[in-house]
Design a protein around this motif. Structure first.
Motif, short mmCIF file in Angstrom:
data_model
loop_
_atom_site.label_atom_id
_atom_site.label_comp_id
_atom_site.label_asym_id
_atom_site.label_seq_id
_atom_site.Cartn_x
_atom_site.Cartn_y
_atom_site.Cartn_z
N ALA A 221 0.83 -1.20 0.00
CA ALA A 221 0.00 0.00 0.00
C ALA A 221 0.87 1.26 0.00
O ALA A 221 0.59 2.23 -0.72
N ILE A 222 1.94 1.26 0.80
CA ILE A 222 2.84 2.42 0.84
C ILE A 222 3.50 2.63 -0.51
O ILE A 222 3.57 3.76 -1.02
N VAL A 223 3.96 1.54 -1.12
CA VAL A 223 4.63 1.64 -2.42
C VAL A 223 3.66 2.19 -3.47
O VAL A 223 4.02 3.06 -4.28
N ARG A 224 2.44 1.71 -3.46
CA ARG A 224 1.47 2.15 -4.47
C ARG A 224 1.08 3.62 -4.27
O ARG A 224 1.00 4.39 -5.23
N LEU A 225 0.87 4.02 -3.02
CA LEU A 225 0.45 5.40 -2.75
C LEU A 225 1.59 6.40 -2.98
O LEU A 225 1.33 7.57 -3.24
N SER A 226 2.83 5.95 -2.88
CA SER A 226 3.96 6.88 -3.06
C SER A 226 4.17 7.26 -4.52
O SER A 226 4.76 8.31 -4.81
N SER A 227 3.72 6.43 -5.45
CA SER A 227 3.82 6.72 -6.89
C SER A 227 5.24 7.08 -7.32
O SER A 227 5.46 8.04 -8.08
N GLY A 228 6.22 6.32 -6.83
CA GLY A 228 7.59 6.55 -7.23
C GLY A 228 8.30 7.68 -6.52
O GLY A 228 9.41 8.05 -6.90
N ASP A 229 7.70 8.24 -5.47
CA ASP A 229 8.27 9.34 -4.70
C ASP A 229 8.80 8.77 -3.38
O ASP A 229 8.02 8.43 -2.49
N MET A 230 10.12 8.64 -3.23
CA MET A 230 10.70 8.06 -2.03
C MET A 230 10.42 8.90 -0.79
O MET A 230 10.18 8.36 0.29
N ARG A 231 10.45 10.21 -0.93
CA ARG A 231 10.15 11.08 0.21
C ARG A 231 8.74 10.85 0.72
O ARG A 231 8.50 10.75 1.93
N LYS A 232 7.80 10.73 -0.21
CA LYS A 232 6.42 10.48 0.18
C LYS A 232 6.28 9.11 0.84
O LYS A 232 5.55 8.96 1.83
N ALA A 233 6.98 8.11 0.33
CA ALA A 233 6.92 6.77 0.90
C ALA A 233 7.42 6.77 2.34
O ALA A 233 6.81 6.15 3.23
N LEU A 234 8.53 7.46 2.60
CA LEU A 234 9.08 7.50 3.95
C LEU A 234 8.16 8.26 4.90
O LEU A 234 8.01 7.88 6.07
N ASN A 235 7.55 9.34 4.42
CA ASN A 235 6.62 10.09 5.27
C ASN A 235 5.39 9.26 5.62
O ASN A 235 4.89 9.30 6.75
N ILE A 236 4.88 8.50 4.65
CA ILE A 236 3.73 7.62 4.92
C ILE A 236 4.10 6.55 5.93
O ILE A 236 3.36 6.27 6.88
N LEU A 237 5.28 5.94 5.74
CA LEU A 237 5.73 4.90 6.66
C LEU A 237 5.88 5.43 8.07
O LEU A 237 5.41 4.80 9.04
N GLN A 238 6.50 6.59 8.23
CA GLN A 238 6.73 7.14 9.56
C GLN A 238 5.43 7.58 10.22
O GLN A 238 5.20 7.32 11.42
N SER A 239 4.55 8.23 9.48
CA SER A 239 3.28 8.69 10.07
C SER A 239 2.39 7.52 10.45
O SER A 239 1.71 7.55 11.49
N THR A 240 2.37 6.46 9.62
CA THR A 240 1.56 5.29 9.94
C THR A 240 2.11 4.58 11.16
O THR A 240 1.35 4.09 12.02
N GLN A 241 3.43 4.51 11.29
CA GLN A 241 4.06 3.88 12.45
C GLN A 241 3.70 4.62 13.74
O GLN A 241 3.52 4.01 14.80
N MET A 242 3.55 5.94 13.65
CA MET A 242 3.17 6.72 14.83
C MET A 242 1.72 6.47 15.23
O MET A 242 1.35 6.55 16.40
N ALA A 243 0.88 6.16 14.23
CA ALA A 243 -0.56 6.01 14.48
C ALA A 243 -0.97 4.59 14.81
O ALA A 243 -2.01 4.37 15.43
#
Length: 358
Positions: A221-243
């Motif tokens: 899900a993270i890979v698909r939502l990031s659409s090839g943007d590594m910065r976006k992927a890392l932000n999604i991963l970190q924010s989801t880990q916090m939640a």
């Protein structure tokens, strides 16, 4: 002018900030414990860059041979442009890194005065290397496509004047906004969106380093939502880990506010099979219950359209209709009205499919 071999390299290869939109790097060894992961896991060397191997190898070779030209790196956000230049600078200057590089973000410092004062002052001063490495300084100009035309013309003259002592690295998203006179003085490298394999590999490394509990569905899900943007992927991963203690597919979609694939599948079914009034009612109820935005729904629907058998001309017409609705939503038009437009687009598609079947 120094005889420097310039190349035109527009790569189609598929990787991972300074002021506005990017945090300026003022300390080469920040407190990594509490740092955002986009900075904590930023590549420190060219070998650490996760993708664009042909580009990285070319820049690495030019750096090693002390034949570095002026650079123009362009492409979508989060594909490794800034990280590549910073890693290159660390290789060039070692411990003198902070003294030999000037970092500017053109979205803030975009006028001609910045070029005439900050950049020219830095480029005109004598530099000495005490590390045995290159004594040619580096000006890193991020988001260069935000510069005014006058500033770009002024920069062109400074590049010509100080080529012997200074190299310029321009980073931008839209290369067509850089004047031809600047483009012709630089070696161009295109950073394409990262492919899923590169993003997945880098995320697995970070997941192991942070000892996270991530399911395969959550990672996909993270890979698909990031659409090839590594910065976006890392932000999604970190924010989801916090939640959420466990990063699952559902947790990722809940954290980002994106509609779940199963919800988009149900919406697509209603659009293709229900009457106008029923489809409007069902989609409105789901939007309210799950807090979905119509623009997010429209962006996800094409994924399912491509799995439906239909003549290509009808598919293209439907995709164009969705793009028109998304465009109107971007200008703040009424969501209820555009939901009606969405259902109407699918009603016309159904009629066209029936006609084509006859």
């Amino acid at each position: 002018m120094e005889d420097t071999a310039f190349m035109e390299i527009d790569e189609q290869f598929s990787l991972p900030n300074l002021n506005r939109g990017k945090e300026k790097i003022v300390n080469d060894a920040p407190d990594k414990k509490n740092a955002p992961w986009v900075e904590k896991y930023r590549p420190q060397s060219l070998a650490d860059v996760a993708a664009h191997k042909d580009i990285i190898e070319t820049i690495d070779r030019l750096t090693s041979e002390n034949r570095l030209p002026h650079l123009l790196l362009y492409g979508p956000p989060g594909t490794g442009k800034t990280s590549t230049v910073l890693a290159m600078a660390r290789k060039l200057y070692g411990s003198q890194y902070q003294n030999m590089i000037l970092e500017l973000n053109a979205s803030d410092d975009r006028g001609i005065d910045v070029v005439r004062m900050q950049i020219q002052d830095f480029a005109s001063t004598q530099s000495f290397s005490f590390s045995g490495k290159s004594n040619v300084k580096l000006v890193l100009l991020d988001e260069a496509d935000a510069m005014t035309k006058d500033a770009q013309f002024s920069l062109r003259r400074i590049i010509e004047k100080y080529t012997k002592s200074t190299r310029f690295a321009l980073i931008c998203n839209y290369v067509h906004k850089i004047i031809p006179a600047l483009q012709s003085r630089c070696t161009r490298f295109r950073f394409a969106p990262l492919d899923a394999a590169n993003v997945t590999q880098r995320l697995r490394h970070i997941i192991n380093a942070e000892q996270l509990d991530v399911t395969e569905g959550g990672l996909s899900a993270i890979v698909r939502l990031s659409s090839g943007d590594m910065r976006k992927a890392l932000n999604i991963l970190q924010s989801t880990q916090m939640a959420s203690p466990q990063i699952t597919e559902e947790a990722v979609y809940l954290c980002t506010g994106n509609p779940m694939p199963k919800d988009i599948e149900r919406i697509s079914f209603w659009l293709l099979n229900e009457s106008f009034s029923n489809a409007y009612l069902y989609i409105s109820e789901m939007k309210t219950a799950k807090g979905l935005a119509l623009v997010d729904i429209i962006r996800e629907i094409p994924m399912f359209i491509f799995n439906i058998k239909m003549p290509e001309t009808i598919r293209v017409q439907l995709i164009n209709a969705l793009a028109d609705i998304e465009y109107r939503l971007a200008f703040g038009t009424n969501e209820k009205l555009q939901l009606g437009s969405l259902i109407s687009a699918f009603t016309h598609t159904r009629a066209a499919l029936v006609a084509a079947a006859k």
